[in-house]
Design a protein around this motif. Sequence first.
Motif, PDB file in Angstrom:
ATOM      1  N   THR A 114       0.824  -1.211   0.000  1.00 14.81           N
ATOM      2  CA  THR A 114       0.000   0.000   0.000  1.00 14.81           C
ATOM      3  C   THR A 114       0.857   1.260   0.000  1.00 14.81           C
ATOM      4  N   TYR A 158      -2.169  -8.011  -2.930  1.00 13.65           N
ATOM      5  CA  TYR A 158      -2.661  -6.636  -2.908  1.00 13.65           C
ATOM      6  C   TYR A 158      -4.160  -6.661  -3.199  1.00 13.65           C
ATOM      7  N   THR A 160      -7.851  -4.458  -3.561  1.00 15.66           N
ATOM      8  CA  THR A 160      -8.549  -3.194  -3.774  1.00 15.66           C
ATOM      9  C   THR A 160     -10.047  -3.463  -3.693  1.00 15.66           C
ATOM     10  N   SER A 161     -10.727  -2.768  -2.796  1.00 18.79           N
ATOM     11  CA  SER A 161     -12.154  -3.000  -2.592  1.00 18.79           C
ATOM     12  C   SER A 161     -12.980  -2.308  -3.669  1.00 18.79           C
ATOM     13  N   ILE A 170     -10.853   1.165  -0.598  1.00 22.58           N
ATOM     14  CA  ILE A 170      -9.915   0.727   0.432  1.00 22.58           C
ATOM     15  C   ILE A 170      -8.917  -0.241  -0.188  1.00 22.58           C
ATOM     16  N   ASN A 171      -7.640  -0.110   0.193  1.00 16.82           N
ATOM     17  CA  ASN A 171      -6.582  -0.988  -0.291  1.00 16.82           C
ATOM     18  C   ASN A 171      -5.950  -1.721   0.888  1.00 16.82           C
ATOM     19  N   ALA A 172      -5.456  -2.913   0.641  1.00 15.12           N
ATOM     20  CA  ALA A 172      -4.735  -3.669   1.669  1.00 15.12           C
ATOM     21  C   ALA A 172      -3.655  -4.501   0.988  1.00 15.12           C
ATOM     22  N   SER A 173      -2.541  -4.710   1.694  1.00 14.29           N
ATOM     23  CA  SER A 173      -1.457  -5.534   1.152  1.00 14.29           C
ATOM     24  C   SER A 173      -0.884  -6.418   2.240  1.00 14.29           C
ATOM     25  N   TRP A 174      -0.352  -7.547   1.816  1.00 15.44           N
ATOM     26  CA  TRP A 174       0.266  -8.488   2.751  1.00 15.44           C
ATOM     27  C   TRP A 174       1.502  -9.066   2.100  1.00 15.44           C
ATOM     28  N   LEU A 188      -2.462  -0.913   4.951  1.00 16.08           N
ATOM     29  CA  LEU A 188      -3.831  -0.469   4.697  1.00 16.08           C
ATOM     30  C   LEU A 188      -3.783   0.904   4.053  1.00 16.08           C
ATOM     31  N   ALA A 203      -1.770   5.868   2.861  1.00 15.66           N
ATOM     32  CA  ALA A 203      -1.510   4.475   3.215  1.00 15.66           C
ATOM     33  C   ALA A 203      -0.503   4.403   4.351  1.00 15.66           C
TER      34      ALA A 203
END
Length: 331
Positions: A114, A158, A160-161, A170-174, A188, A203
Amino acid sequence: MNNFKKIGLTALAASLVSVSANAGELAVSGAASITASGYSGAIGKSGATSYTMGNSVNFAGSTELDNGMTVSMAFEMDQGVANNSSLGSDNHSVTISSDSMGTVKFSGHGGSSTTSALAGTAAGGLWDNFDGKSFGLGTSGTISDALTSHGGGNNTFYYTSPAVMDGLAINASWNPAASAGVNSMIGLGVTYTGVEGLSVSYASMDVEGHDSTTEGDETALKASYAYGPLTVSYSSFDHDIGAATSATNLELVSMAVSYTVSDELSLTYGTEESTAGTASSVDAEYTGFTVAYTAGGMTITGKMIEGENVNHANTAGDDVDYWELGASFAF
């Protein structure tokens, strides 16, 4: 009887090929560039002109499943030195998306977190034309990065909602810790585009290290507003990993103004300022002017950039000018 079997198998194979072709698409695109560049100012005597070439071929495929989901693949072949293998493969990923679920992207190589997705500065990364260089003057040595970002890379996720409200996503990464000594990172972010001409992204990312020198957090803010031919941009990136006095503990703030003269011609003026964590360091400052002209699949770009204290020091050789003239082609 064998002839009937051969005819039947041939018809079945043809139908399978036909179904696959109708179900998905595969597109190929390419790019190439030729660039001349050099350094002047305090290091004019060692700033001979250099010539470089870039090239890449991109494959993109997609298909729609019976449940409405879309699966797409991207794969890049590139001869750059930072590629994923000596065979020339580069960024590659698989993406699964739907209108209700959003988009999940798994990157085998070249993924983003993010925060690293926002690491490109408002001025276009002026500092990146100086890092890694050693101009042979003063005691500063090789120029260090003015901006460092974590996350992304290989085998990362990654998300993306869909829009949770008008213009807000909303974005999230792991970035999982795949082996001992590798950090795990969770990020986030939010992006807002609900006002015409306005885009704002923020982010943050938590870096879980194995000791206090490798863990911390990153934050990134990027905003732009376009009104007619004028676009004003701002970005801020804070890399807070390890001790607060570390030389790699960096913050970079950037601003830019772009003016679109015509569909073919655009002008950009930008600034960047990088602050390092060490008490003895001074701020590295970059000021640049870029002009770009596009004609069909060709873009000609010219840059003039002035760098001051480029190694977070003010010794001889740390004030450097850079110029670049390049042509890129899309196929």
